[in-house]
Design a protein around this motif. Structure first.
Motif, short mmCIF file in Angstrom:
data_model
loop_
_atom_site.label_atom_id
_atom_site.label_comp_id
_atom_site.label_asym_id
_atom_site.label_seq_id
_atom_site.Cartn_x
_atom_site.Cartn_y
_atom_site.Cartn_z
N HIS A 119 0.77 -1.20 0.00
CA HIS A 119 0.01 -0.17 -0.11
C HIS A 119 0.65 1.33 -0.11
N GLY A 120 1.80 1.18 0.90
CA GLY A 120 2.65 2.45 1.09
C GLY A 120 3.68 2.53 -0.42
N VAL A 121 4.13 1.49 -0.88
CA VAL A 121 4.92 1.60 -2.12
C VAL A 121 4.02 2.30 -3.18
N PHE A 122 2.73 1.64 -3.34
CA PHE A 122 1.71 1.89 -4.30
C PHE A 122 1.58 3.57 -4.22
N ALA B 50 -4.95 2.44 -8.52
CA ALA B 50 -5.83 1.09 -8.34
C ALA B 50 -5.35 0.26 -7.43
N LEU B 51 -3.92 0.13 -7.65
CA LEU B 51 -3.10 -0.97 -6.64
C LEU B 51 -3.01 -0.60 -5.63
N ARG B 52 -3.07 0.77 -5.29
CA ARG B 52 -3.06 1.15 -3.90
C ARG B 52 -4.48 0.72 -3.14
N SER B 53 -5.48 0.96 -3.89
CA SER B 53 -6.71 0.78 -3.36
C SER B 53 -7.01 -0.81 -3.20
N LEU B 54 -6.40 -1.62 -4.27
CA LEU B 54 -6.63 -3.01 -4.04
C LEU B 54 -5.69 -3.38 -2.72
N SER B 55 -4.78 -3.06 -2.61
CA SER B 55 -3.69 -3.37 -1.32
C SER B 55 -4.50 -3.09 0.19
N GLY C 122 -5.77 -5.46 2.95
CA GLY C 122 -5.51 -5.45 4.47
C GLY C 122 -6.71 -5.34 5.34
N ILE C 123 -7.89 -4.59 4.85
CA ILE C 123 -8.71 -4.42 5.71
C ILE C 123 -9.41 -5.79 5.89
N ALA C 124 -9.68 -6.63 4.81
CA ALA C 124 -9.81 -7.99 4.72
C ALA C 124 -9.25 -8.79 5.75
#
Length: 130
Positions: free
Chosen positions: A94-97, A104-109, A113-115
């Motif tokens: 998430h931080g890297v993205f 999009a990849l940030r939101s996916l990560s 994480g929340i999952a």
């Protein structure tokens, strides 16, 4: 279970890694007014690294609570460990993205994480309910 506890420590340290990147991204960091300095920056790396810092701070309490809930409910330690490690991996991504500007990849990560947090909490709740 100790791996999951190490993951809590890593999650607690992640926000400070991102803010260190923000503060070192451009010369002239002012420690007398750090928030004002951040607010005046127009460098996307500074803004994105600081946003990753803030988001990591926001994600930490729920994660730590989820791991502790699962431990107290005696959820299978291997399940807790895998979910905790997945959370850490996803939060690093998430931080890297965030730094890369990959929305999009940030939101996916973030979602992954929340999952993991939800799965840990649900495991604890279902263990105690049954």
């Amino acid at each position: 279970m100790s791996t999951a506890y190490w993951c809590i420590l890593i999650a607690a340290a992640l926000p400070y890694a991102w803010v260190a990147i923000a503060k070192s991204a451009v010369p002239g960091y002012n420690n007398k007014d750090p928030r004002g300095w951040i607010a005046r920056q127009d460098n996307y790396r500074v803004r994105n690294a600081f946003a990753a810092h803030q988001n990591a701070l926001e994600a930490f309490p729920a994660f730590a609570a989820a791991v502790l809930m699962a431990q107290l409910a005696e959820v299978d330690p291997q399940r807790v460990t895998w979910l905790a490690m997945a959370f850490i991996g996803l939060r690093i991504l998430h931080g890297v993205f965030y730094l890369a500007g990959s929305h999009a990849l940030r939101s996916l990560s973030w979602f992954g994480g929340i999952a993991c947090v939800i799965a840990l909490m649900a495991s604890a709740a279902s263990r105690l309910a049954g």
